[in-house]
Design a protein around this motif. Structure first.
Motif, mmCIF file in Angstrom:
data_model
loop_
_atom_site.group_PDB
_atom_site.id
_atom_site.type_symbol
_atom_site.label_atom_id
_atom_site.label_comp_id
_atom_site.label_asym_id
_atom_site.label_seq_id
_atom_site.Cartn_x
_atom_site.Cartn_y
_atom_site.Cartn_z
ATOM 1 N N VAL A 1 0.848 -1.204 0.000
ATOM 2 C CA VAL A 1 0.000 0.000 0.000
ATOM 3 C C VAL A 1 0.878 1.247 0.000
ATOM 4 O O VAL A 1 0.603 2.219 -0.720
ATOM 5 N N ALA A 2 1.957 1.242 0.797
ATOM 6 C CA ALA A 2 2.882 2.381 0.792
ATOM 7 C C ALA A 2 3.491 2.575 -0.583
ATOM 8 O O ALA A 2 3.606 3.709 -1.082
ATOM 9 N N THR B 1 2.585 10.886 -1.563
ATOM 10 C CA THR B 1 3.843 10.621 -0.854
ATOM 11 C C THR B 1 3.710 10.766 0.660
ATOM 12 O O THR B 1 4.383 10.046 1.410
ATOM 13 N N ALA B 2 2.877 11.677 1.125
ATOM 14 C CA ALA B 2 2.722 11.841 2.572
ATOM 15 C C ALA B 2 2.110 10.591 3.191
ATOM 16 O O ALA B 2 2.547 10.123 4.253
ATOM 17 N N LYS B 3 1.088 10.025 2.524
ATOM 18 C CA LYS B 3 0.479 8.792 3.031
ATOM 19 C C LYS B 3 1.489 7.647 2.991
ATOM 20 O O LYS B 3 1.563 6.834 3.915
ATOM 21 N N ALA B 4 2.253 7.582 1.906
ATOM 22 C CA ALA B 4 3.255 6.522 1.774
ATOM 23 C C ALA B 4 4.300 6.622 2.872
ATOM 24 O O ALA B 4 4.663 5.628 3.512
ATOM 25 N N GLN B 5 4.803 7.834 3.118
ATOM 26 C CA GLN B 5 5.837 8.005 4.131
ATOM 27 C C GLN B 5 5.305 7.695 5.518
ATOM 28 O O GLN B 5 6.018 7.129 6.359
ATOM 29 N N ALA B 6 4.036 8.020 5.777
ATOM 30 C CA ALA B 6 3.450 7.713 7.086
ATOM 31 C C ALA B 6 3.419 6.208 7.318
ATOM 32 O O ALA B 6 3.684 5.732 8.433
ATOM 33 N N LEU B 7 3.117 5.435 6.286
ATOM 34 C CA LEU B 7 3.110 3.981 6.432
ATOM 35 C C LEU B 7 4.522 3.436 6.631
ATOM 36 O O LEU B 7 4.737 2.528 7.454
ATOM 37 N N ILE B 8 5.470 3.965 5.897
ATOM 38 C CA ILE B 8 6.856 3.537 6.075
ATOM 39 C C ILE B 8 7.354 3.905 7.474
ATOM 40 O O ILE B 8 8.037 3.114 8.137
ATOM 41 N N ALA C 1 9.046 0.640 -1.690
ATOM 42 C CA ALA C 1 8.509 1.921 -1.216
ATOM 43 C C ALA C 1 9.617 2.851 -0.754
ATOM 44 O O ALA C 1 9.583 4.063 -1.015
ATOM 45 N N LEU C 2 10.615 2.311 -0.068
ATOM 46 C CA LEU C 2 11.749 3.127 0.369
ATOM 47 C C LEU C 2 12.459 3.754 -0.828
ATOM 48 O O LEU C 2 12.826 4.941 -0.802
ATOM 49 N N LEU C 3 12.659 2.985 -1.876
ATOM 50 C CA LEU C 3 13.329 3.502 -3.073
ATOM 51 C C LEU C 3 12.456 4.520 -3.785
ATOM 52 O O LEU C 3 12.947 5.545 -4.283
ATOM 53 N N GLU C 4 11.160 4.250 -3.867
ATOM 54 C CA GLU C 4 10.260 5.162 -4.571
ATOM 55 C C GLU C 4 10.188 6.506 -3.862
ATOM 56 O O GLU C 4 10.161 7.563 -4.506
ATOM 57 N N LEU C 5 10.181 6.499 -2.536
ATOM 58 C CA LEU C 5 10.110 7.741 -1.781
ATOM 59 C C LEU C 5 11.443 8.484 -1.787
ATOM 60 O O LEU C 5 11.476 9.715 -1.837
ATOM 61 N N GLY C 6 12.550 7.756 -1.711
ATOM 62 C CA GLY C 6 13.857 8.390 -1.708
ATOM 63 C C GLY C 6 14.120 9.170 -0.433
ATOM 64 O O GLY C 6 13.403 9.063 0.563
ATOM 65 N N GLY C 7 15.179 9.980 -0.453
ATOM 66 C CA GLY C 7 15.589 10.709 0.741
ATOM 67 C C GLY C 7 16.633 9.904 1.494
ATOM 68 O O GLY C 7 16.646 8.664 1.443
ATOM 69 N N ASP C 8 17.497 10.602 2.208
ATOM 70 C CA ASP C 8 18.636 9.946 2.849
ATOM 71 C C ASP C 8 18.224 8.837 3.809
ATOM 72 O O ASP C 8 18.810 7.743 3.798
ATOM 73 N N ALA C 9 17.231 9.102 4.643
ATOM 74 C CA ALA C 9 16.838 8.104 5.646
ATOM 75 C C ALA C 9 16.256 6.863 4.983
ATOM 76 O O ALA C 9 16.582 5.727 5.359
#
Length: 405
Positions: A199-200, A209-216, A260-268
């Motif tokens: 889902v993320a 992206t905000a919903k995705a990051q909240a799930l991650i 999902a981590l790759l799709e969202l990106g960002g250092d963390a």
């Protein structure tokens, strides 16, 4: 042979072979309806039959699609066909580039028929009781839409309606219970990685992206094991309101979360993605039967577990191609995919003459375990499960992606 050999294998042709084998052995029209397609849950070689016995067997095969019903296996079948369709597109999207010959449907066309078959078989709806099942179909139809757009094919309106319906389901599944996340099923008593990962990823790919990051963030806080560098299975509320964590580790749980981590990106997120690849290499591999030939990803057996490692390979291939990750991480991800795909390929067995009337002459059956030959796990006459064949196909497609131009 391993992925380190001097003469690299032709993974494009191997992927075409896997696609032809699975669609020939398992693919059917739904109740003989035109412009529909589904996969049978099992295939069992039994030799050719003629006359009224042959007609009776054909009827039985067509109606066997009615029971049992594995919605999410069919969703991954869509995804595999999209993989094949993307390779067709890379070869010019001409009839000559089709995986099963110019006179047959393209992979994208067959995938579209499959989405129609899924909806009809699922009582004229794409909604069911499991949010992870629906997420897989949402991801697959989103990829199918992108393929259709690039090949200028119709069907995008239907796929958009599918996703609108499913997005409403995902939005309703997300609550503050257990600190966040989406539920696994409509019983609403368990939140797990199998639902939150895909889902993320779906939210991330569709601009939410905000919903995705909240799930991650919820997965990282609740179900990531920092010692293993892997995601645990799920969490539920205890009788006193405490969070009880189910600590089982499955291969496929790592895949969509990694995506999902790759799709969202960002250092963390990227650092966590690299950590997951490390955990997979250390803890989710098994030795090959041949001494000195390294290790392959472990597989999780039959039934639903027959899909698990293929799903992980799909997203490891994305990690291997992601230039934002450290070079060592990318090499590790690529090796895990190609060595596992090589093991599936080397361990395949050819369908014997007379074993099936619908198989192409050189159709293959793949093992349910990458490190065990198919002749042992699926000897002639054994019932072969669709999930395990999709797993091998998916893994070989992942290897093909790594060698694509």
């Amino acid at each position: 042979m391993t992925s380190s050999d001097a003469s690299p294998p032709d993974w494009q042709q191997r992927a075409n072979h896997a696609a032809r084998s699975v669609t020939a052995l398992f693919g059917r029209k739904l109740l003989f309806l035109p412009n529909t397609h589904l996969a049978a849950v099992t295939w069992q070689g039994g030799g050719r039959t003629h006359g009224w016995r042959g007609k009776l067997r054909t009827l039985a095969e067509g109606t066997a699609l009615l029971n049992p019903w594995h919605y999410w296996w069919q969703a991954h079948y869509v995804d595999c066909l999209v993989d094949t369709g993307r390779r067709e597109l890379g070869s010019g999207a001409t009839p000559a580039a089709r995986f099963n010959g110019p006179a047959n449907p393209s992979a994208g066309h067959l995938a579209s028929r499959l989405v129609t078959g899924i909806r009809l078989r699922n009582a004229f709806t794409v909604v069911n009781n499991y949010y992870d099942d629906m997420a897989w179909l949402a991801l697959a139809t989103h990829r199918l839409d992108r393929l259709a757009e690039e090949t200028r094919r119709p069907g995008r309106g239907r796929n958009a309606r599918v996703r609108r319906s499913l997005t409403l389901q995902f939005d309703a599944a997300g609550t503050d219970d257990l600190g966040g996340g989406v539920f696994w099923s409509k019983k609403r008593d368990f939140k797990n990685t199998p639902a939150n990962g895909p889902v993320a990823l779906y939210y991330a790919r569709t601009g939410e992206t905000a919903k995705a990051q909240a799930l991650i963030d919820w997965l990282d806080a609740t179900l990531f094991d920092a010692d293993q560098h892997l995601y645990l299975d799920g969490a539920r509320a205890g009788t006193a309101g405490e969070v009880l964590v189910e600590r089982t580790v499955y291969t496929y749980n790592q895949g969509p979360a990694l995506g999902a981590l790759l799709e969202l990106g960002g250092d963390a997120n990227l650092a966590r993605a690299a950590s997951v690849v490390d955990g997979v290499e250390r803890l989710l591999t098994v030795a090959t039967p041949t001494p000195g030939q390294g290790s392959v990803l472990r597989c999780e057996g039959t039934g639903d577990g027959g899909l698990f490692t293929g799903i992980l390979c799909r997203y490891l291939a994305l990690a291997a191609r992601d230039a934002r990750l450290p070079e060592g991480t990318r090499r590790t991800a690529a090796r895990l995919v190609t060595d596992t795909a090589e093991a599936f390929w080397d361990g395949r067995r050819t369908v014997e003459p007379g074993e099936s009337a619908r198989a192409m002459p050189d159709a293959s059956v793949f093992s349910l375990h990458a490190n065990t030959p198919a002749a042992r796990t699926y000897p002639a006459g054994a019932a072969v499960e669709l999930s395990t064949q999709l797993q091998a196909w998916m893994t070989i497609e992942a290897a093909a992606l790594l060698t694509a131009p």
